[in-house]
Scaffold this active site. Structure first.
Site, PDB file in Angstrom:
ATOM      1  N   LYS A 275       0.850  -1.201   0.000  1.00  0.00           N
ATOM      2  CA  LYS A 275       0.000   0.000   0.000  1.00  0.00           C
ATOM      3  C   LYS A 275       0.878   1.239   0.000  1.00  0.00           C
ATOM      4  CE  LYS A 275      -2.752   3.394   1.739  1.00  0.00           C
ATOM      5  NZ  LYS A 275      -2.335   4.730   2.212  1.00  0.00           N
ATOM      6  N   ASP A 291      -5.295   5.146 -15.424  1.00  0.00           N
ATOM      7  CA  ASP A 291      -6.270   4.302 -14.743  1.00  0.00           C
ATOM      8  C   ASP A 291      -5.595   3.619 -13.552  1.00  0.00           C
ATOM      9  OD1 ASP A 291      -8.006   2.305 -13.928  1.00  0.00           O
ATOM     10  OD2 ASP A 291      -8.670   1.811 -15.956  1.00  0.00           O
ATOM     11  N   HIS A 389      14.814  10.588  20.772  1.00  0.00           N
ATOM     12  CA  HIS A 389      16.025  11.391  20.914  1.00  0.00           C
ATOM     13  C   HIS A 389      15.712  12.876  20.992  1.00  0.00           C
ATOM     14  CE1 HIS A 389      19.359   8.628  20.851  1.00  0.00           C
ATOM     15  NE2 HIS A 389      18.538   7.831  20.217  1.00  0.00           N
TER      16      HIS A 389
HETATM   17  P1  NAD Z   1      -7.487   4.996 -26.082  1.00  0.00           P
HETATM   18  O1  NAD Z   1      -8.296   4.037 -26.883  1.00  0.00           O
HETATM   19  O2  NAD Z   1      -8.135   6.240 -25.602  1.00  0.00           O
HETATM   20  O3  NAD Z   1      -6.175   5.422 -26.884  1.00  0.00           O
HETATM   21  C1  NAD Z   1      -5.368   4.514 -27.560  1.00  0.00           C
HETATM   22  C2  NAD Z   1      -5.353   4.856 -29.026  1.00  0.00           C
HETATM   23  O4  NAD Z   1      -4.576   6.023 -29.258  1.00  0.00           O
HETATM   24  C3  NAD Z   1      -4.702   3.766 -29.834  1.00  0.00           C
HETATM   25  O5  NAD Z   1      -5.631   2.775 -30.164  1.00  0.00           O
HETATM   26  C4  NAD Z   1      -4.147   4.512 -31.042  1.00  0.00           C
HETATM   27  O6  NAD Z   1      -5.074   4.489 -32.097  1.00  0.00           O
HETATM   28  C5  NAD Z   1      -3.992   5.956 -30.561  1.00  0.00           C
HETATM   29  N1  NAD Z   1      -2.568   6.385 -30.459  1.00  0.00           N
HETATM   30  C6  NAD Z   1      -2.045   7.562 -30.904  1.00  0.00           C
HETATM   31  N2  NAD Z   1      -0.736   7.654 -30.655  1.00  0.00           N
HETATM   32  C7  NAD Z   1      -0.385   6.508 -30.033  1.00  0.00           C
HETATM   33  C8  NAD Z   1       0.852   6.014 -29.494  1.00  0.00           C
HETATM   34  N3  NAD Z   1       2.006   6.730 -29.551  1.00  0.00           N
HETATM   35  N4  NAD Z   1       0.844   4.815 -28.902  1.00  0.00           N
HETATM   36  C9  NAD Z   1      -0.303   4.096 -28.819  1.00  0.00           C
HETATM   37  N5  NAD Z   1      -1.485   4.498 -29.314  1.00  0.00           N
HETATM   38  C10 NAD Z   1      -1.535   5.711 -29.906  1.00  0.00           C
HETATM   39  O7  NAD Z   1      -6.859   4.335 -24.775  1.00  0.00           O
HETATM   40  P2  NAD Z   1      -6.362   2.879 -24.374  1.00  0.00           P
HETATM   41  O8  NAD Z   1      -5.016   3.079 -23.771  1.00  0.00           O
HETATM   42  O9  NAD Z   1      -6.528   1.848 -25.443  1.00  0.00           O
HETATM   43  O10 NAD Z   1      -7.388   2.528 -23.188  1.00  0.00           O
HETATM   44  C11 NAD Z   1      -7.277   3.157 -21.936  1.00  0.00           C
HETATM   45  C12 NAD Z   1      -8.640   3.422 -21.349  1.00  0.00           C
HETATM   46  O11 NAD Z   1      -9.383   2.211 -21.241  1.00  0.00           O
HETATM   47  C13 NAD Z   1      -8.552   3.981 -19.963  1.00  0.00           C
HETATM   48  O12 NAD Z   1      -9.370   5.123 -19.865  1.00  0.00           O
HETATM   49  C14 NAD Z   1      -9.098   2.850 -19.084  1.00  0.00           C
HETATM   50  O13 NAD Z   1      -9.715   3.366 -17.928  1.00  0.00           O
HETATM   51  C15 NAD Z   1     -10.072   2.180 -19.990  1.00  0.00           C
HETATM   52  N6  NAD Z   1     -10.452   0.781 -19.731  1.00  0.00           N
HETATM   53  C16 NAD Z   1      -9.794  -0.012 -18.830  1.00  0.00           C
HETATM   54  C17 NAD Z   1     -10.187  -1.331 -18.641  1.00  0.00           C
HETATM   55  C18 NAD Z   1      -9.423  -2.197 -17.687  1.00  0.00           C
HETATM   56  O14 NAD Z   1      -8.375  -1.803 -17.186  1.00  0.00           O
HETATM   57  N7  NAD Z   1      -9.881  -3.424 -17.382  1.00  0.00           N
HETATM   58  C19 NAD Z   1     -11.238  -1.847 -19.389  1.00  0.00           C
HETATM   59  C20 NAD Z   1     -11.880  -1.027 -20.328  1.00  0.00           C
HETATM   60  C21 NAD Z   1     -11.468   0.291 -20.494  1.00  0.00           C
END
Ligand code: NAD
Length: 435
Positions: A275, A291, A389
């Site tokens: 933690k 997240d 101390h």
């Molecule tokens: P996202 O879909 O918002 O962004 C990712 C997209 O950005 C990629 O698919 C790509 O098209 C684009 N991109 C542009 N430049 C990039 C680069 N340099 N590298 C990679 N991609 C680039 O986000 P994500 O990261 O796919 O998803 C994160 C979100 O999903 C968070 O908000 C999270 O809370 C949520 N989420 C989490 C869970 C879980 O943890 N179990 C489940 C569902 C959703």
């Protein structure tokens, strides 16, 4: 044209006296170090931060915007680069603890960190399969085709060098609903956390997985046990840094290793130990719009991977008697996607960190976790002694000021409670009692 954020590095994360400034002065100093614009600095204020209308597009049933203190931890150096660390947290001592521990490790050469390629795991649950072993082999044989299909989904990630990396098929002959396969898609999310990207990819693959396996795909979702995306950090605290009044550096090192040992043998302590690590990691995750529930889930499931919940860090003594700490944990963090760019303060916080990639960011997160852990262990194992101390010292100062009898204790208690153990203060307090 100002340099891109990720090309900006503070001249030093050592900012002596930073804590004595006002919030506006601190923001200005950080803004100067990282080349933030007036708009960026305005985003750090309630008026310039997340607005209700914008919040209303992010989640459901919005009624307002919730504030948290945003602080900057100083002194951190990771792989030779100085880093100012933005932290959003309501708990006192987290920012100060990180700054304090980072300064001790800085003397020992700073933190060293690295992280795996940002590979996430997407899961597909396959039910109603008549022959698990045969279906598993057919799916593995179709690996190349499945990867190609997964890569058709996100040309941006694939264009950046990421995308589908591998297929794994795990057979579970018995479950509460009978036999099932769990198919993993390993997917390099580049600079994204990757949940949406991976979920989209496994959803796209599901019909083909059904066709090949002859079964029915139910769940399609990423796993938060992101154990292909581990981040690691280690650092040395020279033993002299752990010497305090009444305790040698050697003894200080021993106290911290003893405190760590409880977490090794006892899961009740390991939970609190971890933690403390997450105090720092979560605060940075929140500040940067990442997240933190996903990071928390990954950390704790990884801590339990042996079947027994264990500490994520380790503390030992090196050949010279110095304290060495190390940490390893999954780190699904993004510098793009999610709320990282949509939230005005998260955008600025990422700018303050100056990270060049999600991978570098993951290493910094591991270093933050290890430093936070050190701060907590030091406080637990050593500050009790220091307080004792200080009480002793205060009594001596009270006597030096001329206190006798009962007054020695009363003056000393006042000095300790005020945190000012000085002769002039003792004399002033004594004068009050003498009146
Ligand atoms: P996202 O879909 O918002 O962004 C990712 C997209 O950005 C990629 O698919 C790509 O098209 C684009 N991109 C542009 N430049 C990039 C680069 N340099 N590298 C990679 N991609 C680039 O986000 P994500 O990261 O796919 O998803 C994160 C979100 O999903 C968070 O908000 C999270 O809370 C949520 N989420 C989490 C869970 C879980 O943890 N179990 C489940 C569902 C959703």
């Amino acid at each position: 044209m100002p340099a891109r954020w990720e090309e900006r590095v503070p001249p030093s994360s050592r900012l002596p006296g930073f804590y004595k400034l006002t919030p506006t002065q601190r923001a200005a100093l950080v803004g100067e170090a990282m080349g933030l614009s007036a708009d960026d600095l305005a985003a750090l204020t309630p008026d310039g931060g997340l607005q209700v209308a914008q919040a209303d597009t992010m989640i459901e049933n919005v009624v307002g915007v919730y504030g948290l203190p945003l602080g900057i931890a100083t002194n951190l150096t990771v792989n030779g680069r100085d880093v100012l660390v933005p932290m959003a947290v309501e708990e006192p001592s987290v920012v100060a603890g990180l700054s304090y521990a980072a300064r001790m490790v800085r003397v020992g050469g700073g933190f060293h960190a690295d992280a795996d390629e940002p590979v996430m795991i997407g899961q597909m649950q396959v039910l109603d399969v008549s022959d698990l072993a045969a279906a598993r082999l057919r799916l593995l044989a179709a690996r190349a085709d499945l990867l190609e299909r997964a890569n058709a989904v996100d040309p941006v990630i694939v264009g950046l060098g990421g995308g589908a990396r591998d297929i794994e098929v795990r057979a579970f002959p018995s479950s509460p609903v009978g036999p099932m396969l769990v198919v993993h898609l390993l997917y390099d999310a580049r600079d994204a956390m990757g949940a949406n990207a991976v979920n989209t990819a496994v959803e796209a693959l599901a019909p083909e997985v059904e066709r090949i396996s002859g079964g029915r795909v139910a769940l399609r979702i990423l796993s938060n046990l992101a154990d292909r995306r581990l981040a690691r950090a280690w650092g040395v605290v020279p033993k002299e840094e752990l010497a305090i009044e009444g305790l040698t550096g050697d003894q200080g090192v021993r106290r911290i290793i003893e405190a760590y040992a409880v977490a090794v043998v006892d899961s009740y302590r390991a939970a609190t130990h971890n933690k403390g690590i997450m105090n720092g990691i979560d605060a940075v995750a929140i500040a940067t719009g990442n997240d933190w529930r996903a990071i928390e889930a990954g950390a704790h499931s990884y801590a339990a991977r042996s079947g027994r919940y264990a500490p994520l860090s380790a503390w030992e003594r090196d050949a010279d008697g110095n304290l060495v700490g190390s940490i390893e944990l999954p780190m699904a963090v993004g510098t793009v996607g999610g709320a990282t760019k949509a939230h005005p303060q998260a955008r600025v916080a990422l700018g303050i960190l100056g990270t060049r990639s999600a991978r570098e960011f993951a290493g910094i997160m591991a270093a933050v976790g290890l430093a936070q852990n050190l701060a907590a262990l030091r406080a637990l194992a050593m500050e009790g002694i220091q307080r004792g101390h200080m009480a002793l010292h205060a009594r001596q100062v009270a006597m030096a000021a001329g206190a006798t009898g009962d007054l020695v204790e009363r003056v000393a208690e006042r000095l300790v409670s005020e945190g000012v153990i000085r002769l002039d203060r003792a004399q002033a307090v004594l004068a009050e009692y003498d009146e």
